[in-house]
Design a protein around this motif. Structure first.
Motif, PDB file in Angstrom:
ATOM      1  N   VAL A 142      42.356  56.185  30.486  1.00 42.17           N
ATOM      2  CA  VAL A 142      42.201  57.631  30.324  1.00 42.17           C
ATOM      3  C   VAL A 142      42.936  58.095  29.070  1.00 42.17           C
ATOM      4  N   GLU A 143      44.116  57.524  28.814  1.00 41.53           N
ATOM      5  CA  GLU A 143      44.832  57.855  27.581  1.00 41.53           C
ATOM      6  C   GLU A 143      44.035  57.429  26.351  1.00 41.53           C
ATOM      7  N   ASN A 144      43.357  56.280  26.448  1.00 46.53           N
ATOM      8  CA  ASN A 144      42.511  55.826  25.337  1.00 46.53           C
ATOM      9  C   ASN A 144      41.384  56.811  25.078  1.00 46.53           C
ATOM     10  N   MET A 145      40.767  57.303  26.160  1.00 47.44           N
ATOM     11  CA  MET A 145      39.698  58.285  26.009  1.00 47.44           C
ATOM     12  C   MET A 145      40.231  59.569  25.374  1.00 47.44           C
ATOM     13  N   ALA A 146      41.386  60.018  25.847  1.00 44.61           N
ATOM     14  CA  ALA A 146      41.968  61.247  25.300  1.00 44.61           C
ATOM     15  C   ALA A 146      42.271  61.080  23.814  1.00 44.61           C
ATOM     16  N   THR A 147      42.773  59.907  23.430  1.00 43.99           N
ATOM     17  CA  THR A 147      43.069  59.648  22.024  1.00 43.99           C
ATOM     18  C   THR A 147      41.795  59.677  21.181  1.00 43.99           C
ATOM     19  N   ILE A 148      40.726  59.062  21.687  1.00 42.36           N
ATOM     20  CA  ILE A 148      39.448  59.066  20.964  1.00 42.36           C
ATOM     21  C   ILE A 148      38.930  60.491  20.798  1.00 42.36           C
ATOM     22  N   LEU A 149      39.043  61.280  21.847  1.00 44.37           N
ATOM     23  CA  LEU A 149      38.589  62.674  21.796  1.00 44.37           C
ATOM     24  C   LEU A 149      39.418  63.479  20.792  1.00 44.37           C
ATOM     25  N   LEU A 150      40.731  63.281  20.805  1.00 41.10           N
ATOM     26  CA  LEU A 150      41.600  64.008  19.880  1.00 41.10           C
ATOM     27  C   LEU A 150      41.341  63.595  18.435  1.00 41.10           C
ATOM     28  N   ASP A 151      41.089  62.306  18.224  1.00 40.73           N
ATOM     29  CA  ASP A 151      40.828  61.825  16.865  1.00 40.73           C
ATOM     30  C   ASP A 151      39.471  62.293  16.339  1.00 40.73           C
ATOM     31  N   GLY A 152      38.518  62.488  17.243  1.00 39.11           N
ATOM     32  CA  GLY A 152      37.157  62.784  16.801  1.00 39.11           C
ATOM     33  C   GLY A 152      36.704  64.219  16.946  1.00 39.11           C
ATOM     34  N   PHE A 153      37.590  65.116  17.401  1.00 41.75           N
ATOM     35  CA  PHE A 153      37.126  66.475  17.718  1.00 41.75           C
ATOM     36  C   PHE A 153      36.578  67.224  16.516  1.00 41.75           C
ATOM     37  N   SER A 154      37.052  66.911  15.301  1.00 39.82           N
ATOM     38  CA  SER A 154      36.598  67.653  14.115  1.00 39.82           C
ATOM     39  C   SER A 154      35.275  67.134  13.559  1.00 39.82           C
ATOM     40  N   ASP A 155      34.783  66.042  14.123  1.00 42.13           N
ATOM     41  CA  ASP A 155      33.523  65.445  13.663  1.00 42.13           C
ATOM     42  C   ASP A 155      32.354  66.060  14.440  1.00 42.13           C
ATOM     43  N   PRO A 156      31.470  66.803  13.767  1.00 36.09           N
ATOM     44  CA  PRO A 156      30.340  67.428  14.476  1.00 36.09           C
ATOM     45  C   PRO A 156      29.367  66.406  15.056  1.00 36.09           C
ATOM     46  N   ASN A 157      29.424  65.165  14.569  1.00 26.99           N
ATOM     47  CA  ASN A 157      28.545  64.111  15.079  1.00 26.99           C
ATOM     48  C   ASN A 157      29.225  63.245  16.132  1.00 26.99           C
ATOM     49  N   PHE A 158      30.393  63.668  16.577  1.00 25.00           N
ATOM     50  CA  PHE A 158      31.122  62.889  17.584  1.00 25.00           C
ATOM     51  C   PHE A 158      30.270  62.763  18.841  1.00 25.00           C
ATOM     52  N   SER A 159      30.247  61.552  19.413  1.00 20.94           N
ATOM     53  CA  SER A 159      29.424  61.290  20.595  1.00 20.94           C
ATOM     54  C   SER A 159      30.297  60.819  21.753  1.00 20.94           C
ATOM     55  N   ILE A 160      30.278  61.569  22.840  1.00 22.82           N
ATOM     56  CA  ILE A 160      31.024  61.161  24.031  1.00 22.82           C
ATOM     57  C   ILE A 160      30.413  59.900  24.626  1.00 22.82           C
ATOM     58  N   ASP A 161      29.090  59.770  24.537  1.00 22.80           N
ATOM     59  CA  ASP A 161      28.452  58.557  25.056  1.00 22.80           C
ATOM     60  C   ASP A 161      28.925  57.313  24.302  1.00 22.80           C
ATOM     61  N   GLU A 162      29.107  57.424  22.995  1.00 23.18           N
ATOM     62  CA  GLU A 162      29.631  56.292  22.232  1.00 23.18           C
ATOM     63  C   GLU A 162      31.058  55.960  22.659  1.00 23.18           C
ATOM     64  N   LYS A 182      43.140  64.314  34.315  1.00 22.44           N
ATOM     65  CA  LYS A 182      43.305  65.389  33.345  1.00 22.44           C
ATOM     66  C   LYS A 182      42.910  66.758  33.899  1.00 22.44           C
ATOM     67  N   GLY A 183      42.163  66.752  34.995  1.00 18.68           N
ATOM     68  CA  GLY A 183      41.760  68.020  35.598  1.00 18.68           C
ATOM     69  C   GLY A 183      40.527  68.645  34.985  1.00 18.68           C
ATOM     70  N   VAL A 184      39.995  68.035  33.933  1.00 18.77           N
ATOM     71  CA  VAL A 184      38.786  68.528  33.267  1.00 18.77           C
ATOM     72  C   VAL A 184      37.935  67.325  32.875  1.00 18.77           C
ATOM     73  N   SER A 185      36.654  67.557  32.596  1.00 25.94           N
ATOM     74  CA  SER A 185      35.776  66.476  32.141  1.00 25.94           C
ATOM     75  C   SER A 185      36.073  66.165  30.681  1.00 25.94           C
ATOM     76  N   PRO A 186      35.618  64.995  30.182  1.00 28.45           N
ATOM     77  CA  PRO A 186      35.811  64.705  28.756  1.00 28.45           C
ATOM     78  C   PRO A 186      35.212  65.769  27.837  1.00 28.45           C
ATOM     79  N   LEU A 187      34.034  66.310  28.204  1.00 21.89           N
ATOM     80  CA  LEU A 187      33.429  67.361  27.374  1.00 21.89           C
ATOM     81  C   LEU A 187      34.296  68.610  27.369  1.00 21.89           C
ATOM     82  N   GLN A 188      34.817  69.000  28.534  1.00 24.20           N
ATOM     83  CA  GLN A 188      35.690  70.169  28.593  1.00 24.20           C
ATOM     84  C   GLN A 188      36.966  69.941  27.786  1.00 24.20           C
ATOM     85  N   PHE A 189      37.493  68.728  27.878  1.00 26.37           N
ATOM     86  CA  PHE A 189      38.696  68.376  27.108  1.00 26.37           C
ATOM     87  C   PHE A 189      38.411  68.474  25.614  1.00 26.37           C
ATOM     88  N   LEU A 190      37.251  67.975  25.198  1.00 21.28           N
ATOM     89  CA  LEU A 190      36.866  68.035  23.792  1.00 21.28           C
ATOM     90  C   LEU A 190      36.749  69.477  23.321  1.00 21.28           C
TER      91      LEU A 190
END
Length: 250
Positions: A142-162, A182-190
């Motif tokens: 889950v921490e890995n997912m959060a890190t990926i989301l935080l690193d990629g949030f500024s990319d308009p082409n970021f893909s949660i499926d990837e 986290k209490g929220v979905s990955p999309l909500q977190f993003l």
């Protein structure tokens, strides 16, 4: 971005009737003692220099035979690594009390830099609450997912499926575990991450001169209208109204 959205103080008080909040409530006993009773039957006895963390939407009542005094505040957009009410002890230096006192003072002030100070104080308080509660956060994937989301949030082409495909576990399991911890979905977190960054940029527009559509692009939104809809869903205000609200403060 987590933020303290209410700060209050009780002087000598004997009863606070049953109620709940939409956000985590932090209650620090500055004098006396008492009992908080929850709707599920949980009872927490507290005394001076102890703090009670109350989850959102949990009915609770506060009572004392001799009376209590406290500082209390609610924190919006915060998902701590605990899910139940928790009693915390302050340390010998009363550091939690010192930070909460600063939060109360500046939340109720009208100084020009108040919004920026409250952002910093909220982050400090949250870090201290997590440290004092002895919780370490989330599982590694889950921490890995959060890190990926935080690193990629500024990319308009970021893909949660990837992101899901990059972790050797099933998508459904990862999503359920992320929501659990986290209490929220990955999309909500993003989206929350993008909006939190947008709020900081909006507050600094007097220096940066960014247009709202430019802020939307910087935060990973291709469509300004979609950005505005997401911003209002997360904050309750449009980007323009958010700017006007903070610009109106002295």
């Amino acid at each position: 971005m987590s933020s303290i959205n209410y700060c209050g103080k009780n002087l000598r008080t004997y009863v606070v009737s049953q109620h709940n909040h939409a956000f985590w409530e932090i209650i620090y006993c500055t004098g006396g003692d008492g009992t908080i009773t929850f709707e599920d039957g949980t009872v927490i006895d507290y005394t001076q220099y102890q703090l009670v963390m109350v989850p959102p939407f949990m009915n609770h009542a506060n009572s004392s035979q001799k009376g209590f005094k406290n500082l209390h505040m609610t924190i919006s957009d915060w998902t701590p690594p605990i899910r139940t009410a928790r009693l915390l002890d302050d340390n010998g230096h009363r550091d939690l009390l010192a930070v909460m006192t600063l939060c109360y003072r500046y939340f109720n002030s009208n100084i020009k830099e108040q919004p920026k100070l409250m952002i910093s104080l909220t982050e400090l308080l949250i870090d201290m609450l997590i440290a004092f509660s002895g919780t370490s956060g989330t599982s590694q994937h889950v921490e890995n997912m959060a890190t990926i989301l935080l690193d990629g949030f500024s990319d308009p082409n970021f893909s949660i499926d990837e992101m899901y495909r990059s972790i050797p576990l099933s998508k459904d399991y990862l999503r359920r575990q992320f929501i659990k911890e986290k209490g929220v979905s990955p999309l909500q977190f993003l989206n929350q991450t993008r909006i939190n960054h947008a709020k900081k940029l909006l507050l600094s527009r007097s220096i940066s001169n960014y247009k709202i559509y430019e802020i939307a692009e910087i935060c990973g939104f291709v469509d300004q209208l979609y950005f505005s809809r997401v911003f209002k869903k997360v904050t309750g205000l449009s980007p323009k109204a958010y700017c006007e609200k903070h610009a109106s403060r002295p």
